[in-house]
Design a protein around this motif. Structure first.
Motif, PDB file in Angstrom:
ATOM      1  N   ALA A 231      27.088  -7.353   2.330  1.00  0.00           N
ATOM      2  CA  ALA A 231      27.526  -7.229   3.701  1.00  0.00           C
ATOM      3  C   ALA A 231      26.399  -7.070   4.848  1.00  0.00           C
ATOM      4  CB  ALA A 231      28.526  -6.147   3.953  1.00  0.00           C
TER       5      ALA A 231
ATOM      6  N   ALA B 291      30.148 -10.022  -1.377  1.00  0.00           N
ATOM      7  CA  ALA B 291      30.544  -8.584  -0.920  1.00  0.00           C
ATOM      8  C   ALA B 291      32.144  -8.774  -0.742  1.00  0.00           C
ATOM      9  CB  ALA B 291      29.775  -8.213   0.407  1.00  0.00           C
ATOM     10  N   GLU B 294      36.422  -6.089   2.596  1.00  0.00           N
ATOM     11  CA  GLU B 294      36.525  -4.655   3.286  1.00  0.00           C
ATOM     12  C   GLU B 294      35.076  -4.288   4.241  1.00  0.00           C
ATOM     13  OE1 GLU B 294      37.544  -5.358   0.214  1.00  0.00           O
ATOM     14  OE2 GLU B 294      39.478  -4.086  -0.298  1.00  0.00           O
ATOM     15  N   GLU B 295      34.060  -4.673   3.264  1.00  0.00           N
ATOM     16  CA  GLU B 295      32.601  -4.459   3.765  1.00  0.00           C
ATOM     17  C   GLU B 295      32.304  -5.650   4.989  1.00  0.00           C
ATOM     18  OE1 GLU B 295      30.043  -2.920   0.120  1.00  0.00           O
ATOM     19  OE2 GLU B 295      30.939  -5.060   0.022  1.00  0.00           O
TER      20      GLU B 295
END
Ligand SMILES: Cc1cc2nc3c(=O)[nH]c(=O)nc-3n(C[C@H](O)[C@H](O)[C@H](O)COP(=O)(O)OP(=O)(O)OC[C@H]3O[C@@H](n4cnc5c(N)ncnc54)[C@H](O)[C@@H]3O)c2cc1C
Lengths: 248, 309
Positions: A231, B291, B294-295
């Protein structure tokens, strides 16, 4: 009691790999099934009969390989199976397909026709409204639920502001979207009945095609994309969408 | 040769896709007339100003207040000149095109994405192949939105108004407004869609808040639509849902099944957010992030806000 016709089409399974070589399709290894939206049309036709009586005839246009989709419809509970075919019909355009279907439907004496909103192979969606126009009937497309009345049907269709509830008098054509209903599965008795079922083969006139296929080709290959792990790379992707792609 | 565009309007304004239809008509060659079915003459000025248009005819009829295939086809057929008829490949125009084609005994070619030397190409088999056809005579042609560049402004076509009436084949009994007035996926330039990987319908609120920043629509995979009551079928993208062609499609927690790709693979840019690096969606994405959502989603929202606000 209504004389109900449901249009079904034999198409490649949507999971199938479609191979194009030398400008034509190679479908030899492909499994064929009933077009998915037609399953909702069959379900609606059967519910119509269960509510108001009458008969359901499954109608397809194609060569004898298409008997299978008719028999699959029989296993679900339709009454009659009719296949429309003539020599030299391999390359009909929409004009030819609709003319032939419209003449078969009027010969069958039907007053309500159900079909899928589009066939999974062409994704065109022309058949329902085109057949209705040739017959001079009312039509609605993309219906999600249909309820049955003495002299017509009521259907929910998408509209620009949400949904519209519309009423149609017989005779009419209704094309079905997926909606909320779950198409039934065949039971053992149905499958036995289908084995013995007879397909009536009929013919009709169809105009010579004026739309002609020149070639098939594979879809344009996209250049490989960039994949980022984790992320922490969101910022790079957002920057690329702005600076490389120019879409935000 | 003559080309007749049947335009769409929204809230009395000409639909912006009309200028794309003019480009498509230009590639077929010949004169261009735009026919506007409407309840008033409010869209003709915009249509006249599109470069390359010769003539604009506004057809005014009561039936044009809500869509009905049979009366629209009759009213438009009475006014539209002969030639190729060109419409946008929306639900209603594809349906209308099919009725008018049948009425005139013409064939129809749907979902066209390019026109070269009189040859028309459309995606078939869920986008797994393209078919190219030639026309031996006039046809009705529907054009996928967002595939042809819009024609420029600066034209000055002659404009006229015709009053027409027609019997209505289906009667609207009730209009049911959308529960929430979110943009529809078929109208959006940017779509953010969630799949089963979103875990539950309550988590779509995160997609909605990003959609609000981008002016995007929220879509869904079939797995999400089938599993969760709050996620309506109107949001479904794919084989048995809607076919979309936005500039940007963001797939979150969607594996990329062939039937989902069927509805969105022609998007100009595709972004995939998925925790599984092996998910097939990454093979079709221009930009992928391996990923969990949520991230990713909180920082995606923050980045977009700081860029766009
Ligand atoms: C005839 C037919 C028609 C169909 N029509 C359609 C259609 O119109 N549209 C459609 O979409 N499907 C359609 N399908 C279904 C299709 O085959 C797939 O089953 C469906 O698309 C799967 O949806 P999904 O990607 O949301 O779910 P899944 O395949 O279950 O994928 C979920 C993904 O989420 C990821 N994930 C899980 N948790 C997280 C997390 N926390 N963060 C990030 N990623 C996560 C997983 O890695 C996985 O890749 C059809 C199928 C058939 C047979």
């Amino acid at each position: 009691m209504p004389n109900i016709v449901v249009l079904v089409k034999r198409v490649p399974d949507t999971n199938a790999k479609i191979t194009v070589s030398g400008g034509s399709l190679d479908l030899a290894a492909v499994k064929f099934v009933t077009s998915p939206f037609d399953e909702y049309a069959i379900e609606t036709a059967l519910r119509h009969k269960e509510a108001n009586g009458g008969t359901v005839t499954a109608l397809t246009l194609g060569n004898d390989a298409c008997d299978k989709v008719l028999k699959d419809a029989k296993a679900l509970g339709v009454d009659n199976l009719v296949r429309l075919w003539s020599e030299g019909w391999e390359n009909l355009d929409s004009n030819g397909v609709q003319s032939a279907l419209a003449s078969a439907i009027s010969d069958l004496g039907s007053e309500v026709v159900y079909c899928g909103k589009a066939a999974a192979d062409s994704n065109a969606g022309s058949t329902g409204p085109g057949v209705a126009e040739r017959l001079g009937w009312a039509s609605v497309s993309n219906a999600s639920t249909v309820s049955f009345e003495e002299a017509g049907v009521e259907a929910m269709i998408p509209s620009s502001s949400g949904q519209a509830r519309v009423g149609l008098n017989f005779p009419c054509v209704v094309s079905l979207d997926k909606g909320e209903m779950e198409p039934r599965r065949p039971n053992v008795r149905g499958i036995m009945m289908a084995k013995r079922a007879v397909v009536e083969v009929i013919s009709a006139d169809a105009p010579t095609p004026t739309v002609n296929v020149i070639r098939y080709s594979p879809p344009a290959e996209k250049p490989p994309g960039k994949t980022y792990e984790g992320a922490g790379n969101v910022s790079s992707v957002v920057q690329a969408l702005r600076n490389e792609a120019g879409v935000i | 040769m003559s080309n007749v565009i049947i335009a769409e309007t929204k809230n009395g304004q000409l639909h912006p896709s009309t200028a794309e239809l003019v480009t498509a008509a230009n590639s077929l060659g010949g004169g261009i007339t735009i026919v506007i079915p409407a309840t008033s003459d409010s869209a003709s000025a915009t249509a006249s100003s599109i470069m390359g248009v010769d003539k604009v005819i506004t057809v005014i009829a009561d039936c044009f207040s809500s869509y009905d295939a049979s009366s629209w086809a009759a009213a438009i057929d009475a006014v539209a000149p002969a030639g190729n008829l060109i419409l946008t490949a929306s639900n209603d125009s594809k349906d209308l095109g099919a009725r008018i084609a049948a009425r005139r005994g013409m064939p129809i070619v749907q979902n066209v994405i390019s026109i070269n030397n009189g040859e028309l190409t459309s995606p078939v088999y869920s986008g797994k192949a393209l078919v190219t056809v030639s026309l031996n005579g006039n046809a009705v042609v529907t054009i996928r939105a967002n595939t042809f560049a819009a024609a420029d402004e600066g034209g000055s076509a002659v404009s006229s108004v015709v009053n027409q009436s027609a019997d209505v084949g289906c009667a609207v009994r009730e209009m049911i407004a959308k529960a929430n007035a979110r943009l529809d996926v078929s109208e959006a330039n940017i779509i953010i869609s969630g799949g089963r990987g979103m875990g539950g319908p309550e988590n779509f609120a995160q997609l909605e808040s990003i959609a609000d920043v981008l002016g995007a629509a929220v879509g869904a995979s079939r797995a999400a639509v089938d599993a969760w009551d709050g996620i309506g079928h109107g949001m479904q993208v794919g084989q048995t849902g809607k076919t979309v062609n936005p500039n940007l499609y963001i797939a979150v927690g969607i594996s990329g099944a062939i039937q989902h790709l069927a509805g969105m693979r022609s998007s100009k840019y595709i972004v995939a957010i998925n925790k599984d690096a092996e998910a097939p969606i990454f093979q079709h994405a221009d930009y992928g992030i391996v990923a969990t959502w949520e991230e990713v989603l909180p920082s995606l929202k923050a980045e977009l806000e700081s860029l766009l606000n």
